[in-house]
Design an enzyme around this catalytic site. Structure first.
Site, PDB file in Angstrom:
ATOM      1  CB  SER A   1      -8.518 -19.862  11.518  1.00 43.04           C
ATOM      2  OG  SER A   1      -7.170 -20.251  11.637  1.00 43.04           O
ATOM      3  CE  LYS A   2     -11.123 -18.683  18.068  1.00 41.17           C
ATOM      4  NZ  LYS A   2     -11.905 -19.466  17.080  1.00 41.17           N
ATOM      5  NE  ARG A   3      -2.682 -21.877  11.526  1.00 41.84           N
ATOM      6  CZ  ARG A   3      -3.715 -22.248  10.807  1.00 41.84           C
ATOM      7  NH1 ARG A   3      -4.930 -22.180  11.336  1.00 41.84           N
ATOM      8  NH2 ARG A   3      -3.566 -22.682   9.586  1.00 41.84           N
TER       9      ARG A   3
ATOM     10  CB  VAL B   1      -9.703 -13.994  14.482  1.00 43.38           C
ATOM     11  CG1 VAL B   1      -8.535 -14.873  14.174  1.00 43.38           C
ATOM     12  CG2 VAL B   1      -9.839 -13.795  15.968  1.00 43.38           C
TER      13      VAL B   1
END
Length: 491
Positions: A253-255, A259
């Site tokens: 995911s984003k972290r 992404v």
RNA sequence: GGCGCCAUGGUCUAACGGUUAGGAUACAUCCCUUUCACGGAUGCGGCGGGGGUUCGAUUCCCCCUGGCGCUACCA
């Protein structure tokens, strides 16, 4: 297998990432392998979370990989429209059918009551789920509410007992207890369907044969099965490839850095490398081959090769694979792809004349074999474009601090001045003679000269490098070196 | 908490009861080479634990542990 009809059904609420694209890739590979139709369907049912530009980016990702859809936005098809937001009537009609046959019911509960209820359930450590308050409403109450304009949703009435069983193509039979399932919402108060409902309705009408989607959907599949049953339809083949995890082993995911799938394009990965690598994240041909052309992949791809355990996305292997693809590519292609990176870095101007263009192409060709990503071309070729060199300190200390170096450089300059036709061969001859005259051999000559001319300890062949740089620049750099590195040497 | 899925080196994976557990990547060393990269060679490193079943379990079953996912009027 007969022809397949598969769909990639993203919701435009964010940017496409590796996991999304792999799903699309499996759809596409299956479609290419067996023939049929690869459908792009946009699940824009969450109006609140729509992200402008997301759809464009999703399509751009697919196009970049060469995974053209057979039906969907821009190309149309026999089941238009391919945007769920334009198919609302279809869902409403299906929902009222379910209300009629007792499979669904109106629910007038407010979000506040729902939240309160859930809070209490959690406090009591009980499973959360709708308490069916509105299921008990009388026909009169329901009609009254509707007449009064009370907002409502439509919920699916899950059977109180029994089990729902389905077969997942990669894991086999999976069973869920019905009583543990929630009376989930199928139609929201804004008139839009939920994912569960819309996807089932559309998959049926679009005659989807295989639903390929991430493993996170397994828990929802019993709901979908129940929906198919209530509508009297046959479910498709369920295929849930394993999740792709970040290096911390949680769902990508984003972290986890990049992404956006297109970030990989922007960093200089080749589409065929991405396809090759990502396909192997969750699928194996069963043997030791792991370098595939796209045609080979199409040829060998099969659902039975999809593995059942999650894969950690590790960029270092991708980089290796990308390097292989770069080396296997025609020089002209790589050169064309590298030029924008040099422009972005400000190393070359937007408009090149013929001479400049030829120079740039020659330079890139010199480092092509060393690149793992196209973006690395900037670092590898910087000294060909900038006259102020970034001297590698360790290299300076190691190679330019020797006593013989100033004399060597002078002698090299002297011989270089006499060279007519500044070719790699002629340059090599001149440099070697310059060294021989001073009784300095091999590496003792080459390394200091490389430092002086490029500022670095590594690079393409020294004599080719010098030939490409040209006589003037090489001599200027040689003349300036001792001055420019004096501080480093003294340090 | 409940439910579900999963479990081979750091990472991606092969093995469909019997193998010195194979390959790739990464890392290390060496060779090649004017350096780097490429290529070649070698090395390092793995079946989560416990019970079964079996002549024999990495492989089949159960339990445990661990990881992950789901648990919304998000997908």
């Amino acid at each position: 297998m007969n022809q397949v009809r598969v769909r990639y059904a993203p919701s435009p609420t964010g940017f496409a990432h590796i996991g999304n694209i792999r799903t699309a890739m499996y759809d596409w590979l299956l479609r290419k392998h067996f023939g049929g139709s690869f459908i792009l369907r946009i699940e824009d049912t969450d109006q609140a979370r729509l992200v402008p530009g997301a759809l464009e980016e999703i399509m751009e990702s697919l196009r970049w990989l060469g995974m053209q859809w057979d039906e969907g936005p821009e190309v149309g098809g026999p089941h238009e429209p391919y945007f769920q937001s334009q198919r609302l009537d279809l869902y409403k009609e299906a929902a009222s059918k379910l209300i009629k046959n007792g499979s669904a019911y109106y629910c007038f509960c407010t979000p506040d009551r729902l939240a309160e209820m859930r809070k209490n359930q959690e406090a009591e450590k009980k499973p959360t789920g709708y308490d069916r308050k509105c299921y008990l409403l009388s026909k009169e109450e329901i009609n009254q509410n509707i007449e009064n304009g009370v907002p409502y949703v439509i919920r699916f009435k899950v059977p109180d007992s029994g089990t729902t069983v389905f077969t997942d193509a990669v894991r086999g039979e999976i069973t869920f207890e019905n009583k543990l399932l929630d009376d989930f919402v199928i139609l929201k108060s804004d008139g839009y369907p939920t994912y569960h409902f819309a996807s089932v309705i559309d998959d049926h009408y679009m005659e989807i044969t295989h639903v390929i989607r991430g493993e996170e959907w397994i828990s929802s599949t019993p709901k979908h099965m129940l929906l198919y049953e209530s509508m009297g339809w046959n479910p498709p083949v369920w295929v849930h490839p394993p999740l792709i995890l970040g290096t911390d082993k949680s769902k990508l995911s984003k972290r986890h850095g990049a992404v956006r799938f297109l970030d990989y394009r922007d960093k200089g990965f080749l589409p065929e490398a991405m396809i090759n690598f990502v396909a192997l994240l969750g699928w194996s041909p069963g043997d030791d081959q792991e370098l595939f052309t796209i045609d080979e992949l199409i040829n060998r791809f099969d659902i039975s090769g999809i593995v059942n355990h999650p894969a950690v996305f590790d960029v270092s292997k991708l980089e290796w694979m990308n390097g292989v693809c770069i080396r296997n590519s025609e020089p002209d292609r790589i050169i064309d792809l590298c030029i924008p990176f040099l422009k972005d870095a400000g190393l070359i101007s937007d408009a090149l004349n013929d001479n400049e263009n030829q120079y740039v192409r020659t330079v890139i060709a010199l480092v092509k074999e060393k690149l793992k990503t196209l973006a690395q071309v900037v670092d590898h070729t910087e000294f060909f474009f900038k006259n102020e060199l970034k001297y590698d300190e360790k290299g300076v200390k190691k190679w330019l601090s020797k006593d013989y170096v100033p004399a060597l450089i002078s002698n090299v300059i002297k011989h270089l001045n006499d060279v007519i036709g500044f070719t790699a061969e002629n340059v090599e001859e001149a440099v070697r003679i310059a060294g021989d005259e001073l009784n300095i051999s091999g590496g003792q000559v080459i390394h200091p000269i490389r430092m002086a001319v490029t500022g670095r300890t590594v690079g393409p062949g020294l004599f080719e490098t010098m030939a490409v740089l040209g006589k003037e620049r090489v001599i200027v750099r040689l003349k300036n070196t001792m001055n420019e590195t004096a501080d480093i040497i003294a340090d």
